[in-house]
Design a protein around this motif. Sequence first.
Motif, PDB file in Angstrom:
ATOM      1  N   LEU A  28      46.883 -49.317   9.232  1.00  0.00           N
ATOM      2  CA  LEU A  28      48.064 -48.920   9.998  1.00  0.00           C
ATOM      3  C   LEU A  28      48.905 -47.922   9.206  1.00  0.00           C
ATOM      4  CD1 LEU A  28      49.777 -49.423  12.594  1.00  0.00           C
ATOM      5  CD2 LEU A  28      50.951 -51.216  11.296  1.00  0.00           C
ATOM      6  N   SER A  29      49.104 -48.217   7.944  1.00  0.00           N
ATOM      7  CA  SER A  29      49.874 -47.326   7.080  1.00  0.00           C
ATOM      8  C   SER A  29      49.201 -45.962   6.952  1.00  0.00           C
ATOM      9  CB  SER A  29      50.035 -47.962   5.700  1.00  0.00           C
ATOM     10  OG  SER A  29      50.569 -47.043   4.791  1.00  0.00           O
ATOM     11  N   SER A  30      47.887 -45.949   6.785  1.00  0.00           N
ATOM     12  CA  SER A  30      47.153 -44.679   6.676  1.00  0.00           C
ATOM     13  C   SER A  30      47.309 -43.849   7.940  1.00  0.00           C
ATOM     14  CB  SER A  30      45.669 -44.937   6.406  1.00  0.00           C
ATOM     15  OG  SER A  30      45.483 -45.468   5.120  1.00  0.00           O
ATOM     16  N   GLY A  31      47.294 -44.524   9.086  1.00  0.00           N
ATOM     17  CA  GLY A  31      47.453 -43.809  10.345  1.00  0.00           C
ATOM     18  C   GLY A  31      48.817 -43.158  10.492  1.00  0.00           C
ATOM     19  N   THR A  32      49.857 -43.809   9.950  1.00  0.00           N
ATOM     20  CA  THR A  32      51.199 -43.225  10.063  1.00  0.00           C
ATOM     21  C   THR A  32      51.413 -42.095   9.068  1.00  0.00           C
ATOM     22  OG1 THR A  32      52.192 -44.831   8.537  1.00  0.00           O
ATOM     23  CG2 THR A  32      52.261 -45.361  10.892  1.00  0.00           C
ATOM     24  N   ARG A  33      50.678 -42.082   7.976  1.00  0.00           N
ATOM     25  CA  ARG A  33      50.953 -41.140   6.883  1.00  0.00           C
ATOM     26  C   ARG A  33      49.979 -39.973   6.770  1.00  0.00           C
ATOM     27  NH1 ARG A  33      54.436 -40.234   4.188  1.00  0.00           N
ATOM     28  NH2 ARG A  33      53.321 -39.870   2.286  1.00  0.00           N
ATOM     29  N   TYR A  34      48.749 -40.167   7.138  1.00  0.00           N
ATOM     30  CA  TYR A  34      47.718 -39.194   6.823  1.00  0.00           C
ATOM     31  C   TYR A  34      46.943 -38.779   8.067  1.00  0.00           C
ATOM     32  CZ  TYR A  34      48.732 -41.196   2.260  1.00  0.00           C
ATOM     33  OH  TYR A  34      49.378 -41.650   1.137  1.00  0.00           O
ATOM     34  N   PRO A  35      46.176 -37.701   7.961  1.00  0.00           N
ATOM     35  CA  PRO A  35      45.325 -37.318   9.092  1.00  0.00           C
ATOM     36  C   PRO A  35      44.338 -38.438   9.430  1.00  0.00           C
ATOM     37  CG  PRO A  35      45.424 -35.546   7.465  1.00  0.00           C
ATOM     38  CD  PRO A  35      46.108 -36.742   6.851  1.00  0.00           C
ATOM     39  N   LEU A  36      43.973 -38.518  10.695  1.00  0.00           N
ATOM     40  CA  LEU A  36      43.049 -39.562  11.151  1.00  0.00           C
ATOM     41  C   LEU A  36      41.772 -39.592  10.328  1.00  0.00           C
ATOM     42  CD1 LEU A  36      43.286 -39.401  15.040  1.00  0.00           C
ATOM     43  CD2 LEU A  36      43.877 -41.313  13.566  1.00  0.00           C
ATOM     44  N   SER A  37      41.255 -38.429   9.987  1.00  0.00           N
ATOM     45  CA  SER A  37      39.986 -38.383   9.253  1.00  0.00           C
ATOM     46  C   SER A  37      40.078 -39.142   7.931  1.00  0.00           C
ATOM     47  CB  SER A  37      39.552 -36.934   9.014  1.00  0.00           C
ATOM     48  OG  SER A  37      40.555 -36.239   8.273  1.00  0.00           O
ATOM     49  N   GLN A  38      41.221 -39.039   7.232  1.00  0.00           N
ATOM     50  CA  GLN A  38      41.371 -39.757   5.967  1.00  0.00           C
ATOM     51  C   GLN A  38      41.458 -41.261   6.189  1.00  0.00           C
ATOM     52  OE1 GLN A  38      44.308 -38.289   3.228  1.00  0.00           O
ATOM     53  NE2 GLN A  38      43.790 -36.155   3.637  1.00  0.00           N
ATOM     54  N   GLY A  39      42.176 -41.667   7.229  1.00  0.00           N
ATOM     55  CA  GLY A  39      42.251 -43.095   7.538  1.00  0.00           C
ATOM     56  C   GLY A  39      40.897 -43.658   7.914  1.00  0.00           C
ATOM     57  N   LEU A  40      40.087 -42.880   8.629  1.00  0.00           N
ATOM     58  CA  LEU A  40      38.772 -43.358   9.057  1.00  0.00           C
ATOM     59  C   LEU A  40      37.776 -43.407   7.900  1.00  0.00           C
ATOM     60  CD1 LEU A  40      38.543 -41.721  12.581  1.00  0.00           C
ATOM     61  CD2 LEU A  40      39.132 -44.089  11.993  1.00  0.00           C
ATOM     62  N   VAL A  41      38.011 -42.624   6.852  1.00  0.00           N
ATOM     63  CA  VAL A  41      37.179 -42.749   5.640  1.00  0.00           C
ATOM     64  C   VAL A  41      37.418 -44.121   5.011  1.00  0.00           C
ATOM     65  CG1 VAL A  41      36.856 -41.882   3.275  1.00  0.00           C
ATOM     66  CG2 VAL A  41      36.972 -40.270   5.197  1.00  0.00           C
ATOM     67  N   PHE A  42      38.689 -44.532   4.937  1.00  0.00           N
ATOM     68  CA  PHE A  42      39.027 -45.866   4.426  1.00  0.00           C
ATOM     69  C   PHE A  42      38.378 -46.935   5.298  1.00  0.00           C
ATOM     70  CE2 PHE A  42      41.677 -49.670   4.587  1.00  0.00           C
ATOM     71  CZ  PHE A  42      41.748 -50.003   3.241  1.00  0.00           C
ATOM     72  N   VAL A  43      38.457 -46.771   6.621  1.00  0.00           N
ATOM     73  CA  VAL A  43      37.859 -47.714   7.569  1.00  0.00           C
ATOM     74  C   VAL A  43      36.355 -47.836   7.321  1.00  0.00           C
ATOM     75  CG1 VAL A  43      37.260 -48.000  10.018  1.00  0.00           C
ATOM     76  CG2 VAL A  43      39.608 -47.487   9.360  1.00  0.00           C
ATOM     77  N   THR A  44      35.692 -46.713   7.103  1.00  0.00           N
ATOM     78  CA  THR A  44      34.249 -46.730   6.856  1.00  0.00           C
ATOM     79  C   THR A  44      33.926 -47.483   5.571  1.00  0.00           C
ATOM     80  OG1 THR A  44      34.004 -44.650   8.056  1.00  0.00           O
ATOM     81  CG2 THR A  44      32.196 -45.277   6.581  1.00  0.00           C
ATOM     82  N   GLY A  45      34.693 -47.238   4.520  1.00  0.00           N
ATOM     83  CA  GLY A  45      34.487 -47.963   3.271  1.00  0.00           C
ATOM     84  C   GLY A  45      34.730 -49.450   3.429  1.00  0.00           C
ATOM     85  N   ALA A  46      35.808 -49.804   4.137  1.00  0.00           N
ATOM     86  CA  ALA A  46      36.126 -51.222   4.352  1.00  0.00           C
ATOM     87  C   ALA A  46      35.049 -51.896   5.192  1.00  0.00           C
ATOM     88  CB  ALA A  46      37.496 -51.355   5.016  1.00  0.00           C
ATOM     89  N   THR A  47      34.557 -51.196   6.201  1.00  0.00           N
ATOM     90  CA  THR A  47      33.525 -51.773   7.065  1.00  0.00           C
ATOM     91  C   THR A  47      32.226 -51.981   6.306  1.00  0.00           C
ATOM     92  OG1 THR A  47      34.505 -50.747   9.023  1.00  0.00           O
ATOM     93  CG2 THR A  47      32.200 -51.421   9.177  1.00  0.00           C
ATOM     94  N   LEU A  48      31.774 -50.953   5.601  1.00  0.00           N
ATOM     95  CA  LEU A  48      30.514 -51.090   4.851  1.00  0.00           C
ATOM     96  C   LEU A  48      30.665 -52.095   3.715  1.00  0.00           C
ATOM     97  CD1 LEU A  48      29.225 -47.404   4.848  1.00  0.00           C
ATOM     98  CD2 LEU A  48      28.465 -49.318   6.272  1.00  0.00           C
ATOM     99  N   GLY A  49      31.840 -52.099   3.065  1.00  0.00           N
ATOM    100  CA  GLY A  49      32.088 -53.092   2.018  1.00  0.00           C
ATOM    101  C   GLY A  49      32.003 -54.504   2.562  1.00  0.00           C
ATOM    102  N   PHE A  50      32.570 -54.711   3.750  1.00  0.00           N
ATOM    103  CA  PHE A  50      32.511 -56.045   4.348  1.00  0.00           C
ATOM    104  C   PHE A  50      31.092 -56.418   4.753  1.00  0.00           C
ATOM    105  CE2 PHE A  50      32.373 -58.985   7.862  1.00  0.00           C
ATOM    106  CZ  PHE A  50      33.008 -60.072   7.286  1.00  0.00           C
ATOM    107  N   VAL A  51      30.363 -55.495   5.355  1.00  0.00           N
ATOM    108  CA  VAL A  51      29.007 -55.806   5.810  1.00  0.00           C
ATOM    109  C   VAL A  51      28.115 -56.163   4.614  1.00  0.00           C
ATOM    110  CG1 VAL A  51      26.935 -54.825   6.886  1.00  0.00           C
ATOM    111  CG2 VAL A  51      29.160 -54.578   7.993  1.00  0.00           C
TER     112      VAL A  51
END
Length: 196
Positions: A28-51
């Motif tokens: 949520l914080s990344s979405g308010t502060r940075y471009p979507l692409s940067q927030g989605l890089v974090f999302v990808t890392g978090a998703t793959l890390g969790f899997v």
Amino acid sequence: MSLAMILPMSAFALAASISPGPVNLVCLSSGTRYPLSQGLVFVTGATLGFVVLFVAVGLGLYSILAVVPGLKEALRWAGVAFLLYLSWRLFRDDGRLPEGGAQRAPGFMAGALLQWLNPKAWLAAASGIGAYTSGDLHQVILFAALYLPICWLSLGSWVYAGAFLRRYVYRPAVLLTVNRTLAVLLAGSCLFLLIE
């Protein structure tokens, strides 16, 4: 595996992924502060890390926590330290939106690391494995394959929610208040990690 198992697995993955937690607050914080692409890089890392964590737990990693003295506590304290560090960075932010990539959002590795240090992720993995698989590798892999898109879309929705809020927090004073509120919530989530 039947559809009768896939639907409950998917529902579990959605509930565990979309419910508020430390990773969701960072999204949520990344979405308010940075471009979507940067927030989605974090999302990808978090998703793959969790899997990867999920599959490792399915292969027996969680049992190591019971056998190795202090490992669970070490993970808990490392998670608290990492969350407090992210909270501190967010709290210190001046509320000005970065221009031209002057600052970078938490990236891929931060997302992956945060999942491994997040007791909520360990609990979701262990309870999901325990409830929906019998330890069979094929069941674990299928469940992980279901989790992958569900987790990514769930975390991504938090980034998009932040981007939506960004339209209303473009003034530094407003964004400063949002950042500090999210920082306090993120730091507050550490209390739950300490009492589990």
